[in-house]
Design an enzyme around this catalytic site. Structure first.
Site, PDB file in Angstrom:
ATOM      1  N   GLU A 154      -2.667  -1.116   3.292  1.00 26.00           N
ATOM      2  CA  GLU A 154      -1.436  -1.022   2.793  1.00 26.00           C
ATOM      3  C   GLU A 154      -1.069  -2.429   2.010  1.00 26.00           C
ATOM      4  O   GLU A 154      -0.619  -2.411   0.945  1.00 26.00           O
ATOM      5  CB  GLU A 154      -0.179  -0.779   3.648  1.00 26.00           C
ATOM      6  CG  GLU A 154      -0.034   0.222   4.491  1.00 26.00           C
ATOM      7  CD  GLU A 154       0.256   1.505   3.584  1.00 26.00           C
ATOM      8  OE1 GLU A 154       0.568   1.165   2.671  1.00 26.00           O
ATOM      9  OE2 GLU A 154       0.087   2.703   4.150  1.00 26.00           O
ATOM     10  N   ARG A 184      -0.865  -2.458  -2.188  1.00 31.72           N
ATOM     11  CA  ARG A 184       0.626  -2.703  -2.543  1.00 31.72           C
ATOM     12  C   ARG A 184       0.575  -4.067  -3.208  1.00 31.72           C
ATOM     13  O   ARG A 184       1.240  -4.317  -4.094  1.00 31.72           O
ATOM     14  CB  ARG A 184       1.558  -2.507  -1.581  1.00 31.72           C
ATOM     15  CG  ARG A 184       1.728  -1.286  -0.915  1.00 31.72           C
ATOM     16  CD  ARG A 184       2.807  -0.919   0.020  1.00 31.72           C
ATOM     17  NE  ARG A 184       2.847   0.190   0.851  1.00 31.72           N
ATOM     18  CZ  ARG A 184       3.869   0.851   1.146  1.00 31.72           C
ATOM     19  NH1 ARG A 184       4.818   0.383   1.173  1.00 31.72           N
ATOM     20  NH2 ARG A 184       3.525   1.964   2.055  1.00 31.72           N
ATOM     21  N   THR A 220      -4.131   3.799  -5.990  1.00 28.38           N
ATOM     22  CA  THR A 220      -3.204   4.924  -5.122  1.00 28.38           C
ATOM     23  C   THR A 220      -1.689   4.435  -4.946  1.00 28.38           C
ATOM     24  O   THR A 220      -1.142   5.303  -4.360  1.00 28.38           O
ATOM     25  CB  THR A 220      -3.973   5.171  -3.848  1.00 28.38           C
ATOM     26  OG1 THR A 220      -3.553   6.580  -3.497  1.00 28.38           O
ATOM     27  CG2 THR A 220      -3.821   4.053  -2.687  1.00 28.38           C
TER      28      THR A 220
END
Length: 649
Positions: free
Chosen positions: A280, A284, A637
């Site tokens: 993550e 991000r 993604t």
């Protein structure tokens, strides 16, 4: 002489019709007849008269309004002629209360599948109606904007859920529509040529509204909780703000971008004693900073990217070189989850784009070397089935675990996505990646691809120890876009055909729900005689504002120019505005996409709503193919664009 004696009565004689005496006689006669009737007969007559009176009163306004609506003045040769005209959509009395977004189905419509059936199969309203039909539908939007432009927001509470007053369910007036998020004013009768600028503005307004809530109630924190006007923390690193940086730049929201940049410059620090998830944080934070650096050229973001990238490297210090899931970025230590020594396959194979790009920019090869080792190891592993990979991999042994379970949903999805995208990023030179991707697609066709009943929607299910399950996550809706991207870069044309079929299915996952929003998971019906294609279990009815379907719509439109993909996206955006927008700022995930009256807000706005969902909406509606050109960039993604490397590298 005596006067004549006075008579005791007076005799009068009437000439003519004798109306007075005849009426009196009739009244007396009718009364006698009425008295002669039985009590039952009298009651029946009175009931009939009363019923006719009530019906007359109820019918009178409708009849007059109907004929009023049928009469229009037509100008012919400078003269005015009254003609009878049939209203195209609604009688005049109903137009004022027409909803600004598609009306949720009535109970009767819910029971009739063809009423709520696959819009693609019934060609949706845009394709069934004429240009004038759609003009009549859109007019209330224009009128509402003109009538009440500039007025403030007005919250409405429905069964405890905070909803925009302008997005209340049907029956709203123009005043209730005053703050609708930039619903486009139709300037031309033909809906297919509607100016896209208005849709772009709608996305920008949606972002501003979401940013308003984040700025007021969660500034510098990870996630906004819009209902409670508070925030949630995950890593304590301002996830939403960093995720949204490149979105603000692409949407040309420079004021918002500058205030976010100031926070990054003065407040963002990775020197914290905190555990973060490797995957993550990579997609991000590292991806968001690298993307923003490329779009803006500002070295601030590259410096921050190098800092976080270096702090994540301890995750790769494992016996197998398969990284741990968690890293303490302050202490420089890493570990697996408390309950297992496994990592998920998707997580360890979906960090490559970012670390490879960091190596290219910094000329430090250790970032790329670490993630390349993971791909090389997975490429050789046993336990695959026709190119499909299990969901877990052990960080000690480096072997797949939980063998025999295969899905393109959670825990495996982006493995397939990153096979193709690494190949594209590297200039289409790494043949092992392409081979694994093509083999996996053949495995999908052989093992997971099925058709639903009754409308033969193509879907991707799951396989568990040889048993097929018609379960499909919303996450799988990344696949149409990925297939289309591969076809664009020279892969077989049948990939594009499959992409179109799956795109229809992902759209139906929205269109067949009462709110027009997709659930997290659906189960497709495969038995002959099924009434509807999709079933949704109670635990799966939530919507998290996910981007995958909008992402694929963007790719399909960019490559085919078929306007239906834009129209589908526009429907979805309007339904996000209708059911998830919070009046005081922000958007919320919801618990029940099957209940338009009370979708049950979850009080959470994921960072990917700003980082991905709204970004893909904007790119979908943009007519500029050079706005993040797919020949120059590849999206990670988390929708952060990274450059395709020059062929010389």
């Amino acid at each position: 002489m005596h006067s004549p004696s006075r008579k005791e009565f007076v005799s009068l004689t009437f000439t003519g019709s004798g109306n007075y005496n005849s009426k009196q006689w009739r009244r007396q006669s009718c009364w006698r007849k009425w008295k002669q009737l039985s009590r039952l007969q009298r009651n029946l007559i009175l009931f009939s008269v009363a019923l006719m009176l009530v019906c007359g009163i109820a019918t009178y306004p409708t009849v007059t309004e109907h004929f009023r609506g049928l009469t229009v003045v037509v100008k012919e040769d400078e003269g005015h002629v009254l003609k009878l005209a049939i209203p195209e959509v609604l009688p005049e009395s109903d137009k004022q209360n027409q909803p600004l977004v598609p009306e949720p189905p009535s109970e009767k419509q819910k029971r009739a599948p063809h009423k709520r059936g696959p819009p693609g199969l019934q060609n949706r309203l845009q394709k069934k109606g004429t240009g004038s039909d759609i003009q009549v539908e859109e007019n209330p939007i224009q009128e509402a904007k003109k009538a009440d432009k500039g007025k403030g927001e007005k919250p409405l509470v429905k069964r405890g859920a905070l909803i925009e007053a302008d997005q209340a369910t049907e029956g709203g007036t123009a005043k209730e529509a005053e703050n609708k998020v930039a619903v486009p004013a139709v300037e031309q009768e033909d809906h297919s040529h509607e100016p896209e600028f208005d849709r772009l503005e709608a996305v920008r307004d949606a972002f501003r509204h979401a940013w308003k809530g984040y700025k007021e109630f969660a500034w510098g924190q990870d996630e906004l909780r819009p209902i409670s006007k508070s925030y949630g923390e995950w890593f304590g690193l301002g996830l939403t703000l960093i995720d949204a940086l490149d979105t603000m730049w692409i949407l040309n929201l420079r004021e918002e971008f500058e205030e976010a940049k100031t926070w990054v410059s003065t407040e963002l620090s990775f020197n914290k004693n905190v555990d973060v998830n490797l995957f993550e944080s990579t997609i991000r934070i590292l991806g968001g900073l690298l993307s923003t650096y490329h779009l803006t050229g500002d070295a601030l973001f590259l410096d921050k990217a190098k800092d976080i990238g270096t702090r994540l490297m301890p995750a790769f210090n494992t016996p197998s070189k398969i990284p741990y899931s968690d890293v303490n970025i302050g202490k420089g230590t890493a570990h697996p989850p408390r309950w297992t020594s496994d990592s998920t396959v998707a997580e360890v194979t979906s960090i490559q784009l970012e670390f490879r790009e960091l190596s290219r920019l910094t000329q430090d090869t250790r970032y790329r070397a670490a993630v390349d080792k993971v791909m090389q190891k997975v490429h050789k592993l046993e336990g695959k089935q026709d190119g499909l990979v299990p969901m877990f991999i052990n960080t000690n042994s480096g072997q797949f675990t939980h063998l025999g379970v295969f899905t393109l949903g959670a825990r495996a999805d982006s493995y397939y996505e990153y096979l193709l995208k690494q190949w594209i990023q590297g200039g289409q030179k790494e043949t092992e990646l392409l081979e694994d991707y093509l083999q996996a697609l053949e495995g999908v066709k052989k093992n997971l691809l099925k058709k639903s009943s009754p409308n033969s929607l193509t879907f991707v299910g799951e396989l568990s120890h040889g048993q097929f399950s018609p379960k499909m996550d919303h996450l799988v809706c990344f696949l149409p876009g990925t297939l289309a991207l591969g076809a664009h870069h020279g892969l077989p044309a049948d990939h594009m055909e499959l992409a179109k079929q799956l795109m229809e299915t992902c759209y139906q996952m929205y269109a067949q729900m009462e709110t027009g929003l997709s659930p997290e998971i659906v189960h497709f019906n495969m038995h002959e005689g099924s009434i509807r294609d999709v079933d949704v279990k109670l635990a799966d009815r939530h919507n998290l504002l996910r981007p995958e379907t909008v992402e694929s719509l963007f790719y399909l439109y960019r490559f085919t120019k078929d306007r239906k993909y834009r129209d589908w996206g526009w429907e979805i955006l309007q339904n996000f505005n209708k059911y998830t927008k919070v009046s005081t700022g922000g958007y919320t995930s919801i618990n029940n996409v099957r209940d338009p009256e009370y979708p049950s807000p979850r009080d959470k706005m994921e960072s990917f709503f700003l980082g991905e969902t709204l970004k893909y909406f904007y790119l979908l509606f943009s007519d500029d193919p050079e706005l993040v050109s797919l020949d120059k960039y590849v999206f990670n993604t988390e929708a952060h664009p990274l450059p395709i490397w020059p062929s010389a590298e």
